[in-house]
Each structure stands twice: as C-alpha cells, then as structure tokens.
Design an enzyme around this catalytic site. Sequence first.
Site, short mmCIF file in Angstrom:
data_model
loop_
_atom_site.label_atom_id
_atom_site.label_comp_id
_atom_site.label_asym_id
_atom_site.label_seq_id
_atom_site.Cartn_x
_atom_site.Cartn_y
_atom_site.Cartn_z
CD GLU A 15 -2.76 -0.36 -0.47
OE1 GLU A 15 -2.76 0.80 -0.92
OE2 GLU A 15 -3.12 -1.33 -1.15
C1 LIG Z 1 2.77 -9.81 0.16
C2 LIG Z 1 2.55 -8.68 -0.78
C3 LIG Z 1 1.26 -8.33 -1.15
C4 LIG Z 1 1.06 -7.29 -2.06
N1 LIG Z 1 -0.23 -7.01 -2.49
C5 LIG Z 1 -0.40 -6.17 -3.55
C6 LIG Z 1 -1.67 -6.02 -4.18
O1 LIG Z 1 -2.68 -6.61 -3.75
N2 LIG Z 1 -1.77 -5.22 -5.26
C7 LIG Z 1 -0.69 -4.56 -5.78
O2 LIG Z 1 -0.84 -3.88 -6.78
N3 LIG Z 1 0.52 -4.66 -5.18
C8 LIG Z 1 0.70 -5.44 -4.09
N4 LIG Z 1 1.93 -5.57 -3.52
C9 LIG Z 1 3.03 -4.79 -4.03
C10 LIG Z 1 3.44 -3.67 -3.07
O3 LIG Z 1 2.46 -2.68 -3.00
C11 LIG Z 1 4.81 -3.17 -3.54
O4 LIG Z 1 5.75 -4.18 -3.24
C12 LIG Z 1 5.20 -1.85 -2.91
O5 LIG Z 1 4.35 -0.83 -3.35
C13 LIG Z 1 6.65 -1.46 -3.22
O6 LIG Z 1 6.96 -1.64 -4.56
P1 LIG Z 1 8.26 -2.49 -4.96
O7 LIG Z 1 8.18 -3.77 -4.24
O8 LIG Z 1 8.35 -2.55 -6.43
O9 LIG Z 1 9.46 -1.68 -4.37
P2 LIG Z 1 10.23 -0.45 -5.07
O10 LIG Z 1 9.25 0.52 -5.60
O11 LIG Z 1 11.24 -0.98 -5.99
O12 LIG Z 1 10.93 0.21 -3.80
C14 LIG Z 1 12.12 -0.34 -3.19
C15 LIG Z 1 12.55 0.59 -2.05
O13 LIG Z 1 12.84 1.89 -2.60
C16 LIG Z 1 12.06 2.88 -1.97
N5 LIG Z 1 11.62 3.85 -2.97
C17 LIG Z 1 11.17 3.62 -4.22
N6 LIG Z 1 10.86 4.77 -4.83
C18 LIG Z 1 11.08 5.76 -3.95
C19 LIG Z 1 10.93 7.17 -3.97
N7 LIG Z 1 10.45 7.81 -5.05
N8 LIG Z 1 11.27 7.87 -2.86
C20 LIG Z 1 11.72 7.25 -1.76
N9 LIG Z 1 11.90 5.91 -1.68
C21 LIG Z 1 11.58 5.18 -2.76
C22 LIG Z 1 10.86 2.15 -1.36
O14 LIG Z 1 10.35 2.84 -0.23
C23 LIG Z 1 11.48 0.81 -0.99
O15 LIG Z 1 12.08 0.88 0.27
C24 LIG Z 1 2.15 -6.57 -2.57
C25 LIG Z 1 3.45 -6.90 -2.16
C26 LIG Z 1 3.65 -7.94 -1.29
C27 LIG Z 1 5.06 -8.31 -0.93
#
Ligand SMILES: Cc1cc2nc3c(=O)[nH]c(=O)nc-3n(C[C@H](O)[C@H](O)[C@H](O)COP(=O)(O)OP(=O)(O)OC[C@H]3O[C@@H](n4cnc5c(N)ncnc54)[C@H](O)[C@@H]3O)c2cc1C
Length: 596
Positions: free
Chosen positions: A440
């Site tokens: 989220e």
């Molecule tokens: C168990 C699970 C359930 C999930 N359920 C859903 C779902 O139902 N629907 C859905 O769509 N998604 C879902 N997700 C996805 C989840 O919302 C994302 O994993 C999350 O939004 C982060 O995206 P990412 O994993 O690609 O990390 P990234 O975006 O690659 O981020 C990696 C790190 O970099 C930081 N970061 C990235 N960009 C910035 C920025 N601009 N400024 C500061 N820091 C930054 C982040 O805070 C994080 O610490 C789920 C994930 C998991 C693991």
Amino acid sequence: MPTYKAPLDDIRFLLTDVLDVGQLSALPGYEEATPDVLLAVLEEGAALCEQVLAPINAVGDAEGCRLEGGKVRTPQGFKEAYDQFVQGGWPAMTGPTEFGGQGLPHLTRFVFDEMLCSANLSFSMYPELGHGAAMALERWGDEEIKHRFLPKIVDGTWAGTMCLTEPHAGTDLGIIRTKAVPAGDGAYHVTGTKIFISAGEHDLTENIVHLVLAKLPDAPPGTKGISLLIVPKFLPTEEGGIGTPNGVSCGAIEHKMGIKGNATCVMNFDGATGWLVGEPHKGMRAMFTMMNGARLGVGMQGLGLAEVAYQNALAYTKDRVQGRALTGPKNPEGEADPIIVHPDVRRMLLTQKAYIEGERALAYWVGQLIDVEERHPDEAVKQEAADLVALMTPVIKAFLTDTGFESANLGLQCLGGHGYIREFGLEQFVRDARIAQIYEGTNGVQAMDLIGRKVPEGGGRLLRRFLAKVQETAKAARDDARLSDLAAALLDALRKLQESTMAVMNKAPQNPDEAGAAASDYLRLFGLVATGWMWLRMAQTALAKLAAGDGDPRFLDAKVKTTRFYFAKLLPQAGALAAAIASGAAPVMELEAEAF
Ligand SMILES: Cc1cc2nc3c(=O)[nH]c(=O)nc-3n(C[C@H](O)[C@H](O)[C@H](O)COP(=O)(O)OP(=O)(O)OC[C@H]3O[C@@H](n4cnc5c(N)ncnc54)[C@H](O)[C@@H]3O)c2cc1C
C-alpha cells in the site's frame, strides 16, 4: 497455541467515553447507529474473530496456499470460515444500503478490522479487498457497473483485488505497461502481467473482480496516463450470475515471509474483457479511493497484530518464572518470580500497551471523521473532517505499522527463546506484521506523502487544523494540577513538530532532498505527538470517571499510569527526531553512490 480475546473494555471506553460516538447517530442515515447498537454488533464480531478466525490462523501459516492447475487452494478451514462470514452478513456491514449493505458507520468497520487482523490477518485480506473495490466502484463506476457488480461484492458473494504492481513498476506506477485497447462495444481488451496481487486467485468465492490499472492506446506518459478498469474472472451474465471465463489467469503464487494464508499472485491478463471505471487517463484518482481506504486498513493491520502479540506476551510474563525481583522475592513460595516483576520486561510490555491503546484511540478518531466527512450536513464541518482524514492517512498507515512491527517484536522478546520457536505463535505475528510496512505504498512513500503533499496542502490548512486540536486539549489540561506536566510536555513536543515543519518547508524549495531526507523522522514525530494527544485525552476522561466513581477503577487507573509511561518513556523520542530533522539533508546525501 496463541489465543485472542477482543479488547472490548477498551473499545467500549473509547467509543462511549473518549470519542463520544453517540454523535454519529445525529448524522443523516445513521439515526439507528447508537453506541449500544454499534457495541452489540462489535461484540458479535468479536465472538466470530475469537472462535472462528483465530483458531485457523496458525493452520493458515503452516499450510499456506497452493496453486493446483491454475486454481489456488486456501488453507484448511478458510472456505468454511468465509462462508460463515458471508452468512453472518459481515462483508456488508458498512456497505451502501441501495446495493444490499447494512449502512453502518465506517467507524464500525475500523474497529471490526482491528479484531479481524488480530485474529487472522491472512483471512481478513480476502473480504477487505472486496470492500475496498466496492468503495471505488460506488464512487467512480457508472450505473451499469454499479448494478452489475456491487450487490455481489457488497454481500461477499464475489471478491475483489487491486492490480497495480508490475515486475518493473512498484512505487512508480507511471511506468506500468499493461494495456487496455477498445473492443469497439464500449468494453476493452486488457493485456499485461501484474505481480504480488493479494487474493488474486482463490477458492473462497465464485467470482473475483479485479480493479486493474492500465494504459489506453492514446495515454499520455506517466501517472497522468493511467486508467482504471474492472476485469472480472468470470464475465457476469445479464441475470447477475457468472458466465464464461475471462482471459485472466494466475501464473504463480509467491512463497513469502508471512501472511501465508493469503495468496499473493502473479496475474496474467490476456486480452481480458474489462470496462473503464471513471474517466480515461484519470485512473489514479479513482484508484486512490481504494488505496486510501486500504492504507487506513493496513494501519489497522499493524495495530491488530500488535494487540494479539501483546496479549500473548502479557499472559506469558505472568506465568513464566525466572529469577527474583531486584527488590526481593514477589513469589516467595515459588522457585522464582514471574518475569513481569523485572523492569526490563515491564518496559517491553508497557511500550506495547502504550502504543497500542494510544494508536487505537487515534485510529478510531479517524474512522469517526470519515463518517463526519461523508454525512455531516454542514459543509465546513465536512471539509474539516476531510482535511484531517487526508492528513492522518499516511500517519495511520506508517506509524501504526512501524510501531506495530516493533510491538510484535517486543512481544516475541518477552518470551525469550520460546518466542522464536513456532509453538507460541509470536514469531508468526512478527513475520505477518512485516508486510504492512511495505505494501500500500512503503512507509517511506507515506512519509513523503505527509511532508511533500499533505502538510503543504492548502498553504498548511490541514496541518493547522490538527495543531489547533492538540493545542485545545493541552491548554485545557494545563489548568488541571494532575495533568499540567503532561500538557506542558505535549505542547513542547508540538512546538518541535512545528519547528521541524518550518525548517523543512523553508529549505525544501531550494533543495527537494531536504524533504526526502526528513520525511521518515517527520512522520514518526507526527505519530508520536498525535498519539500523545490521544493519551492526554484518555487520561482526562479516566480521571473524570474516577472522580465520578463511574467505571472500573483498576482499568481507569491503568489508563492514567500508562499515560504517564507514554509521556515519560516514549514521547521524549520527539527531541531526538527534531534534532535529526534539523540536521538537514547533507548527512544523508553527501556520500557519493560509488563510495558506499
Ligand atoms: C505480500 C505482498 C502483497 C502485495 N499485495 C499487492 C496487491 O494486492 N496489489 C498490488 O498492486 N501490489 C501489491 N503488492 C506490491 C506492493 O504494494 C509493492 O511491493 C510496494 O508498493 C513497493 O513496490 P516495490 O516492491 O516494487 O518496491 P520499489 O518501488 O522498488 O521500492 C524499493 C525501495 O525503494 C524505496 N523507494 C522507491 N521509490 C522511492 C521514492 N520515489 N522515494 C523514496 N523511496 C523510494 C521504497 O520505499 C522501498 O524501500 C504486494 C506486495 C507484497 C510483498
């Protein structure tokens, strides 16, 4: 085996004494939602959580979900529990009455959500996603979509999902690649791969309705070119039943750290039929209805897990005997004293208790504001509530999940090695709590939302509304000799928050990294102050009730003593956070990436 008992005494105290939810029944449409009615519903919900959902929590963790021939099997007992959940009318609790909902105040769901998450977080996510999808469709769907989908989603016959994330696009949704091409009959063909989709596929409902972010062929780049589509697993028939399978399939499920009873799916859309929700390219606005609700819901996940971990840790510390109290034996007949006598164990327990009860008050206050925002006849009151909900959403999401994880971890620590092994269940709570800080929108992203968007919004109008409320409580408490030191401490922490705000706002226009570098510390400071405000309000109420001889003196006295703990041991973090914020961006940014 861990146990769970819904904290109904605390819930009752908050709803009837601190937050005065009796005011809700003065709102149009809520005439029958008196505190007695709400509490009766919640007591019934508590029984379901304690007796049906909590007992299958560890089973869900041990068994997990399985993908068999493209279908996901949920753990043993989940399907039966879901059927019972639907038969009891729980999915429809706060749903719109015109689509079969019971129309109870949103606050009721906040409270119920906390209990659900304590009892079984993995299970809770199946109905919660349907509820979120229903809210988005009610707000943004056209009449045909509403009539075709809402009744089935509202009563839980069909489930929902939110499909945002793609392999290369998590935080940055502006670069998604899923496409939606007009089919010529008003529908669209949706093609793309979404990953990490919670409850993307399962065996609990006959249909699953996906809300999918995609790009239309003429989409402008970035987040301004994203549209929202509704894509069901099975196409609905004219009669409202389920028809032919749509081009939606689950390619895999993730093997993960926690919430193993909830299926996290790779979802493939292969020219699947979907319909636009809201206007073309304005999908983020529509999706935000679901995301904002979900962010608050995730905050309740942090709170719920903290509560159940605390309950089990507390029971253990009263039972486990090790060593003697520093001041001499407290259990001279036994071979040792219960570990709750040790100051360090008490520190851990009180830290959990102080965060949990303070945050519960804060979260329920926000839940109540959502009802005021939706129903109050006076536009000015409505706007104030809307401002406060918007401001508090990132705080509830991130502060409650950060401290929720910390609390669950402290709960585990209270059990020593027995916390680390599976038998007592604490390690599951810690693993389950971890995801709430990530999905989220990560907590780092929430912090940026708070300081970069919500605080500057309307020239600081949202923040001023919050500051005024805290000042009002603290100034009233200053005149009460029993609370004057606490009022002064809260005003001091509030001043630190104001100074930190000014420091960042003054520097950020020249260097945006100043906001980025301060964001997480700032959100924590904000959460600490907001929770301190709630503790002061609870102490005021508890003292008034004690003086009037109204209520359980032990419960009320514990409120006052826990307030003192919060102010003495947790609120002082405000000073360190303010100092870290004041030090600016340079310490974070001056090391070149190559030199790490
Ligand atoms: C168990 C699970 C359930 C999930 N359920 C859903 C779902 O139902 N629907 C859905 O769509 N998604 C879902 N997700 C996805 C989840 O919302 C994302 O994993 C999350 O939004 C982060 O995206 P990412 O994993 O690609 O990390 P990234 O975006 O690659 O981020 C990696 C790190 O970099 C930081 N970061 C990235 N960009 C910035 C920025 N601009 N400024 C500061 N820091 C930054 C982040 O805070 C994080 O610490 C789920 C994930 C998991 C693991």
